[in-house]
Scaffold this motif. Structure first.
Motif, PDB file in Angstrom:
ATOM      1  N   TYR A 108       0.826  -1.206   0.000  1.00  0.00           N
ATOM      2  CA  TYR A 108       0.000   0.000   0.000  1.00  0.00           C
ATOM      3  C   TYR A 108       0.861   1.256   0.000  1.00  0.00           C
ATOM      4  CZ  TYR A 108      -3.302  -3.496   1.596  1.00  0.00           C
ATOM      5  OH  TYR A 108      -4.048  -4.631   1.696  1.00  0.00           O
ATOM      6  N   SER A 109       0.218   2.366  -0.332  1.00  0.00           N
ATOM      7  CA  SER A 109       0.804   3.700  -0.192  1.00  0.00           C
ATOM      8  C   SER A 109      -0.149   4.525   0.658  1.00  0.00           C
ATOM      9  CB  SER A 109       0.959   4.383  -1.549  1.00  0.00           C
ATOM     10  OG  SER A 109       1.891   3.711  -2.337  1.00  0.00           O
ATOM     11  N   GLY A 110       0.416   5.307   1.572  1.00  0.00           N
ATOM     12  CA  GLY A 110      -0.394   6.188   2.401  1.00  0.00           C
ATOM     13  C   GLY A 110      -0.153   7.635   1.996  1.00  0.00           C
ATOM     14  N   TYR A 111      -1.235   8.388   1.845  1.00  0.00           N
ATOM     15  CA  TYR A 111      -1.168   9.802   1.473  1.00  0.00           C
ATOM     16  C   TYR A 111      -1.968  10.614   2.487  1.00  0.00           C
ATOM     17  CZ  TYR A 111       0.051   7.890  -3.119  1.00  0.00           C
ATOM     18  OH  TYR A 111       0.646   7.207  -4.147  1.00  0.00           O
ATOM     19  N   SER A 112      -1.485  11.806   2.810  1.00  0.00           N
ATOM     20  CA  SER A 112      -2.217  12.738   3.663  1.00  0.00           C
ATOM     21  C   SER A 112      -2.280  14.082   2.964  1.00  0.00           C
ATOM     22  CB  SER A 112      -1.514  12.888   5.017  1.00  0.00           C
ATOM     23  OG  SER A 112      -1.540  11.674   5.723  1.00  0.00           O
ATOM     24  N   PHE A 113      -3.459  14.703   3.003  1.00  0.00           N
ATOM     25  CA  PHE A 113      -3.727  15.933   2.263  1.00  0.00           C
ATOM     26  C   PHE A 113      -4.087  17.080   3.205  1.00  0.00           C
ATOM     27  CE2 PHE A 113      -4.726  12.342  -0.383  1.00  0.00           C
ATOM     28  CZ  PHE A 113      -4.295  12.684  -1.643  1.00  0.00           C
ATOM     29  N   LEU A 114      -3.632  18.272   2.858  1.00  0.00           N
ATOM     30  CA  LEU A 114      -4.044  19.494   3.549  1.00  0.00           C
ATOM     31  C   LEU A 114      -5.397  19.929   2.979  1.00  0.00           C
ATOM     32  CD1 LEU A 114      -0.663  21.457   3.515  1.00  0.00           C
ATOM     33  CD2 LEU A 114      -1.616  20.060   5.351  1.00  0.00           C
ATOM     34  N   GLN A 138      -2.003   9.502  11.561  1.00  0.00           N
ATOM     35  CA  GLN A 138      -2.222  10.756  10.850  1.00  0.00           C
ATOM     36  C   GLN A 138      -3.565  11.414  11.191  1.00  0.00           C
ATOM     37  OE1 GLN A 138       0.148  12.152   9.002  1.00  0.00           O
ATOM     38  NE2 GLN A 138       1.526  10.403   9.142  1.00  0.00           N
ATOM     39  N   LYS A 139      -4.542  10.621  11.593  1.00  0.00           N
ATOM     40  CA  LYS A 139      -5.924  11.096  11.755  1.00  0.00           C
ATOM     41  C   LYS A 139      -6.072  12.366  12.600  1.00  0.00           C
ATOM     42  CE  LYS A 139      -8.908   8.256  13.633  1.00  0.00           C
ATOM     43  NZ  LYS A 139      -9.956   7.248  13.874  1.00  0.00           N
ATOM     44  N   PRO A 140      -5.390  12.503  13.738  1.00  0.00           N
ATOM     45  CA  PRO A 140      -5.594  13.733  14.523  1.00  0.00           C
ATOM     46  C   PRO A 140      -5.073  15.004  13.842  1.00  0.00           C
ATOM     47  CG  PRO A 140      -4.520  12.025  15.847  1.00  0.00           C
ATOM     48  CD  PRO A 140      -4.520  11.552  14.433  1.00  0.00           C
ATOM     49  N   TYR A 141      -4.165  14.855  12.869  1.00  0.00           N
ATOM     50  CA  TYR A 141      -3.455  16.009  12.322  1.00  0.00           C
ATOM     51  C   TYR A 141      -3.827  16.370  10.884  1.00  0.00           C
ATOM     52  CZ  TYR A 141      -0.648  14.796  16.340  1.00  0.00           C
ATOM     53  OH  TYR A 141      -0.245  14.504  17.617  1.00  0.00           O
ATOM     54  N   GLN A 142      -4.277  15.396  10.115  1.00  0.00           N
ATOM     55  CA  GLN A 142      -4.459  15.613   8.681  1.00  0.00           C
ATOM     56  C   GLN A 142      -5.927  15.840   8.318  1.00  0.00           C
ATOM     57  OE1 GLN A 142      -1.771  16.056   7.105  1.00  0.00           O
ATOM     58  NE2 GLN A 142      -0.214  14.857   8.147  1.00  0.00           N
ATOM     59  N   VAL A 155      -8.269   2.198  -1.305  1.00  0.00           N
ATOM     60  CA  VAL A 155      -8.892   1.141  -0.517  1.00  0.00           C
ATOM     61  C   VAL A 155      -9.402   1.662   0.829  1.00  0.00           C
ATOM     62  CG1 VAL A 155      -7.624  -0.738  -1.606  1.00  0.00           C
ATOM     63  CG2 VAL A 155      -6.680   0.347   0.430  1.00  0.00           C
ATOM     64  N   LEU A 156      -8.962   2.854   1.220  1.00  0.00           N
ATOM     65  CA  LEU A 156      -9.386   3.444   2.485  1.00  0.00           C
ATOM     66  C   LEU A 156      -9.209   4.955   2.391  1.00  0.00           C
ATOM     67  CD1 LEU A 156     -10.264   2.681   5.401  1.00  0.00           C
ATOM     68  CD2 LEU A 156      -7.852   2.686   6.008  1.00  0.00           C
ATOM     69  N   GLU A 157     -10.256   5.691   2.788  1.00  0.00           N
ATOM     70  CA  GLU A 157     -10.169   7.147   2.741  1.00  0.00           C
ATOM     71  C   GLU A 157     -10.950   7.763   3.892  1.00  0.00           C
ATOM     72  OE1 GLU A 157     -10.723  10.810  -0.451  1.00  0.00           O
ATOM     73  OE2 GLU A 157     -11.650   8.876  -0.883  1.00  0.00           O
ATOM     74  N   LEU A 158     -10.300   8.718   4.563  1.00  0.00           N
ATOM     75  CA  LEU A 158     -10.918   9.486   5.639  1.00  0.00           C
ATOM     76  C   LEU A 158     -10.785  10.966   5.320  1.00  0.00           C
ATOM     77  CD1 LEU A 158      -9.728   6.884   7.316  1.00  0.00           C
ATOM     78  CD2 LEU A 158     -10.251   8.353   9.234  1.00  0.00           C
ATOM     79  N   GLN A 159     -11.780  11.728   5.733  1.00  0.00           N
ATOM     80  CA  GLN A 159     -11.686  13.180   5.640  1.00  0.00           C
ATOM     81  C   GLN A 159     -12.230  13.757   6.929  1.00  0.00           C
ATOM     82  OE1 GLN A 159     -12.657  15.006   1.933  1.00  0.00           O
ATOM     83  NE2 GLN A 159     -13.197  16.935   2.887  1.00  0.00           N
ATOM     84  N   GLU A 160     -11.430  14.608   7.570  1.00  0.00           N
ATOM     85  CA  GLU A 160     -11.765  15.221   8.858  1.00  0.00           C
ATOM     86  C   GLU A 160     -12.214  14.166   9.869  1.00  0.00           C
ATOM     87  OE1 GLU A 160     -14.538  18.344   7.886  1.00  0.00           O
ATOM     88  OE2 GLU A 160     -12.934  19.610   7.095  1.00  0.00           O
ATOM     89  N   GLY A 161     -11.512  13.016   9.852  1.00  0.00           N
ATOM     90  CA  GLY A 161     -11.784  11.945  10.796  1.00  0.00           C
ATOM     91  C   GLY A 161     -12.957  11.050  10.454  1.00  0.00           C
TER      92      GLY A 161
END
Length: 186
Positions: A108-114, A138-142, A155-161
């Motif tokens: 897998y690759s993990g990405y975090s977005f502003l 990453q969840k508390p910060y991204q 395969v997995l995506e979160l936005q604002e937790g």
């Protein structure tokens, strides 16, 4: 906008030796705000009521490893105070305990977005557990986090937790199946 003044204990959600700092963004007592923020990997000084004083850190300015004393740590930074540049650097850190990429093939690759869509390159993750650990780290910060498979399919995506993909039901089925040794993320 980057911070001009030093971070203090008032900028921390927890301080002192009665909190674990492993896997957290910490504030060090330094001379400039740029040199205060680190991610704590491990060390005998990282746990609650530590048995030693050494903490292994990653600079959220340069990405370089550092060995510091627990007494240099003011506390755990409140997530909402983490500057964008530090969020981008944090997104490049693999989870604590991740497998060595020299010996294991990433799945897998993990990405975090502003919020404005900026992101840094993806981080290789070797197992489903590493992918979940990256997401939790990453969840508390991204603003947004995405895990993609080797074919670059999400395969997995979160936005604002909040979980966007897959559904909560599918995620719970995955958790139960993975506890029983079955199922992989696809």
């Amino acid at each position: 906008m980057e911070r001009k003044s030093l971070f203090t204990d008032k900028d921390c959600s927890a301080t002192g030796l009665n909190c674990s700092i492993q896997g957290e963004v910490v504030v060090l007592s330094q001379d400039t705000p740029e040199r205060q923020l680190y991610f704590c990997l491990c060390g005998n000084g990282a746990g609650t009521n530590p048995s030693g004083c050494a903490v292994f850190l990653v600079s959220l300015r340069t990405g370089e490893f550092a060995l510091k004393k627990r007494s240099e740590v003011i506390g755990i930074l409140k997530p909402e105070l983490l500057p964008d540049s530090a969020k981008l650097q944090l997104s490049q850190i693999r989870p604590v305990g991740a497998l060595d990429l020299k010996n294991y093939e990433p799945k897998y690759s993990g990405y975090s977005f502003l919020p404005d869509g900026r992101y840094a390159s993806g981080v290789w993750l070797c197992t489903e557990q590493e992918a979940l650990d990256y997401m939790e780290m990453q969840k508390p910060y991204q603003h947004r986090i995405m895990i993609c498979d080797r074919d670059d399919f999400c395969v997995l995506e979160l936005q604002e937790g909040r979980l966007l993909h897959p559904t909560e039901e599918a995620m719970e089925a995955f958790r139960q199946a993975s506890e029983n040794g079955g199922l992989t993320m696809t």
